[in-house]
Design a protein around this motif. Structure first.
Motif, PDB file in Angstrom:
ATOM      1  N   SER A  56       0.849  -1.185   0.000  1.00 32.68           N
ATOM      2  CA  SER A  56       0.000   0.000   0.000  1.00 32.68           C
ATOM      3  C   SER A  56       0.885   1.237   0.000  1.00 32.68           C
ATOM      4  O   SER A  56       2.081   1.162   0.249  1.00 32.68           O
ATOM      5  N   GLY A  57       0.275   2.363  -0.314  1.00 28.48           N
ATOM      6  CA  GLY A  57       1.005   3.620  -0.250  1.00 28.48           C
ATOM      7  C   GLY A  57       1.566   4.091  -1.566  1.00 28.48           C
ATOM      8  O   GLY A  57       2.113   5.178  -1.657  1.00 28.48           O
ATOM      9  N   SER A  80       4.761 -15.163  -7.489  1.00 32.88           N
ATOM     10  CA  SER A  80       3.807 -14.613  -8.448  1.00 32.88           C
ATOM     11  C   SER A  80       3.299 -13.280  -7.909  1.00 32.88           C
ATOM     12  O   SER A  80       3.501 -12.956  -6.735  1.00 32.88           O
ATOM     13  N   ARG A  81       2.633 -12.533  -8.784  1.00 35.91           N
ATOM     14  CA  ARG A  81       2.112 -11.236  -8.360  1.00 35.91           C
ATOM     15  C   ARG A  81       0.744 -11.005  -8.991  1.00 35.91           C
ATOM     16  O   ARG A  81       0.468 -11.496 -10.085  1.00 35.91           O
ATOM     17  N   ASP A  82      -0.073 -10.245  -8.279  1.00 36.86           N
ATOM     18  CA  ASP A  82      -1.372  -9.824  -8.777  1.00 36.86           C
ATOM     19  C   ASP A  82      -1.393  -8.303  -8.683  1.00 36.86           C
ATOM     20  O   ASP A  82      -1.611  -7.744  -7.600  1.00 36.86           O
ATOM     21  N   ASN A  83      -1.129  -7.638  -9.778  1.00 41.68           N
ATOM     22  CA  ASN A  83      -1.022  -6.179  -9.751  1.00 41.68           C
ATOM     23  C   ASN A  83      -2.362  -5.508  -9.435  1.00 41.68           C
ATOM     24  O   ASN A  83      -2.392  -4.407  -8.894  1.00 41.68           O
ATOM     25  N   ALA A  84      -3.454  -6.171  -9.763  1.00 42.55           N
ATOM     26  CA  ALA A  84      -4.763  -5.603  -9.447  1.00 42.55           C
ATOM     27  C   ALA A  84      -5.015  -5.567  -7.945  1.00 42.55           C
ATOM     28  O   ALA A  84      -5.773  -4.724  -7.453  1.00 42.55           O
ATOM     29  N   LYS A  85      -4.367  -6.475  -7.219  1.00 46.96           N
ATOM     30  CA  LYS A  85      -4.526  -6.543  -5.764  1.00 46.96           C
ATOM     31  C   LYS A  85      -3.311  -6.004  -5.030  1.00 46.96           C
ATOM     32  O   LYS A  85      -3.269  -6.065  -3.800  1.00 46.96           O
ATOM     33  N   ASN A  86      -2.322  -5.494  -5.768  1.00 47.89           N
ATOM     34  CA  ASN A  86      -1.089  -4.991  -5.131  1.00 47.89           C
ATOM     35  C   ASN A  86      -0.489  -6.029  -4.196  1.00 47.89           C
ATOM     36  O   ASN A  86      -0.062  -5.709  -3.072  1.00 47.89           O
ATOM     37  N   CYS A 117       9.227  -9.601   2.672  1.00 53.63           N
ATOM     38  CA  CYS A 117       8.830  -9.123   1.354  1.00 53.63           C
ATOM     39  C   CYS A 117       9.555  -7.810   1.071  1.00 53.63           C
ATOM     40  O   CYS A 117       9.758  -6.996   1.989  1.00 53.63           O
ATOM     41  N   THR A 118       9.951  -7.609  -0.182  1.00 58.29           N
ATOM     42  CA  THR A 118      10.599  -6.358  -0.562  1.00 58.29           C
ATOM     43  C   THR A 118       9.971  -5.788  -1.837  1.00 58.29           C
ATOM     44  O   THR A 118       9.445  -6.529  -2.664  1.00 58.29           O
ATOM     45  N   ALA A 119      10.060  -4.476  -1.934  1.00 60.84           N
ATOM     46  CA  ALA A 119       9.646  -3.765  -3.142  1.00 60.84           C
ATOM     47  C   ALA A 119      10.799  -2.865  -3.562  1.00 60.84           C
ATOM     48  O   ALA A 119      11.310  -2.100  -2.751  1.00 60.84           O
ATOM     49  N   ASN A 120      11.203  -2.982  -4.807  1.00 55.73           N
ATOM     50  CA  ASN A 120      12.389  -2.274  -5.297  1.00 55.73           C
ATOM     51  C   ASN A 120      12.020  -1.515  -6.570  1.00 55.73           C
ATOM     52  O   ASN A 120      11.571  -2.115  -7.549  1.00 55.73           O
ATOM     53  N   LEU A 121      12.247  -0.210  -6.530  1.00 56.95           N
ATOM     54  CA  LEU A 121      12.026   0.610  -7.718  1.00 56.95           C
ATOM     55  C   LEU A 121      13.237   1.509  -7.892  1.00 56.95           C
ATOM     56  O   LEU A 121      13.473   2.390  -7.062  1.00 56.95           O
ATOM     57  N   ARG A 122      14.024   1.214  -8.893  1.00 56.47           N
ATOM     58  CA  ARG A 122      15.225   1.998  -9.219  1.00 56.47           C
ATOM     59  C   ARG A 122      16.130   2.142  -7.995  1.00 56.47           C
ATOM     60  O   ARG A 122      16.676   3.227  -7.745  1.00 56.47           O
ATOM     61  N   GLY A 123      16.285   1.064  -7.238  1.00 55.91           N
ATOM     62  CA  GLY A 123      17.195   1.061  -6.108  1.00 55.91           C
ATOM     63  C   GLY A 123      16.611   1.525  -4.796  1.00 55.91           C
ATOM     64  O   GLY A 123      17.258   1.398  -3.750  1.00 55.91           O
ATOM     65  N   GLU A 124      15.417   2.052  -4.836  1.00 52.08           N
ATOM     66  CA  GLU A 124      14.734   2.427  -3.586  1.00 52.08           C
ATOM     67  C   GLU A 124      13.990   1.178  -3.099  1.00 52.08           C
ATOM     68  O   GLU A 124      13.060   0.718  -3.762  1.00 52.08           O
ATOM     69  N   VAL A 125      14.415   0.678  -1.954  1.00 49.55           N
ATOM     70  CA  VAL A 125      13.929  -0.621  -1.475  1.00 49.55           C
ATOM     71  C   VAL A 125      13.132  -0.465  -0.196  1.00 49.55           C
ATOM     72  O   VAL A 125      13.568   0.215   0.737  1.00 49.55           O
ATOM     73  N   TYR A 126      11.995  -1.112  -0.174  1.00 47.60           N
ATOM     74  CA  TYR A 126      11.146  -1.157   1.016  1.00 47.60           C
ATOM     75  C   TYR A 126      11.062  -2.596   1.505  1.00 47.60           C
ATOM     76  O   TYR A 126      11.083  -3.533   0.695  1.00 47.60           O
ATOM     77  N   TRP A 127      10.934  -2.738   2.834  1.00 54.61           N
ATOM     78  CA  TRP A 127      10.877  -4.062   3.456  1.00 54.61           C
ATOM     79  C   TRP A 127       9.619  -4.188   4.309  1.00 54.61           C
ATOM     80  O   TRP A 127       9.193  -3.216   4.951  1.00 54.61           O
TER      81      TRP A 127
END
Length: 116
Positions: free
Chosen positions: A25-26, A71-77, A96-106
């Motif tokens: 989220s966010g 796997s991922r479900d982009n409709a459900k984030n 779980c991690t989310a990475n966008l252009r080196g900006e990483v969230y945990w």
């Protein structure tokens, strides 16, 4: 800012299965992120388990290849980790991690324990 919340961990017997989920989220750009699962066992370094890119490309650690599926479900984030044929050595906290252009969230992590 991206918030990640994992769920689905627990105690399972060797040979069993679990499915982890990670809800993001966010950010309205979830589909752009490379999502991943990491794990850390007691006394060991954190290690990557699996990753999935925005285009659906996947990579796995050799120790889980053939047993785990990301796997991922982009409709459900949401990103998932299906874990089959679990072994005691899979016991760890899974993040779980989310990475966008080196900006990483945990995420905060979820405990997986494989034991009879």
């Amino acid at each position: 800012q991206v918030q990640l919340v994992e769920s689905g961990g627990g105690l399972v017997q060797p040979g069993g299965s679990l499915r982890l989920s990670c809800a993001a989220s966010g950010s309205i750009f979830f589909s752009w992120y490379t999502m991943g699962w990491y794990r850390q066992a007691p006394g060991k370094q954190r290690e990557v388990v699996a990753t999935i890119t925005s285009g659906g490309g996947v990579n796995y650690a050799t120790t889980v290849k053939g047993r785990f599926t990301i796997s991922r479900d982009n409709a459900k984030n949401t990103v998932y980790l299906q874990m089959n044929s679990l072994k005691p050595e899979d016991t760890a906290v899974y993040y779980c991690t989310a990475n966008l252009r080196g900006e990483v969230y945990w995420g905060q992590g979820t405990q997986v324990t494989v034991s009879s």
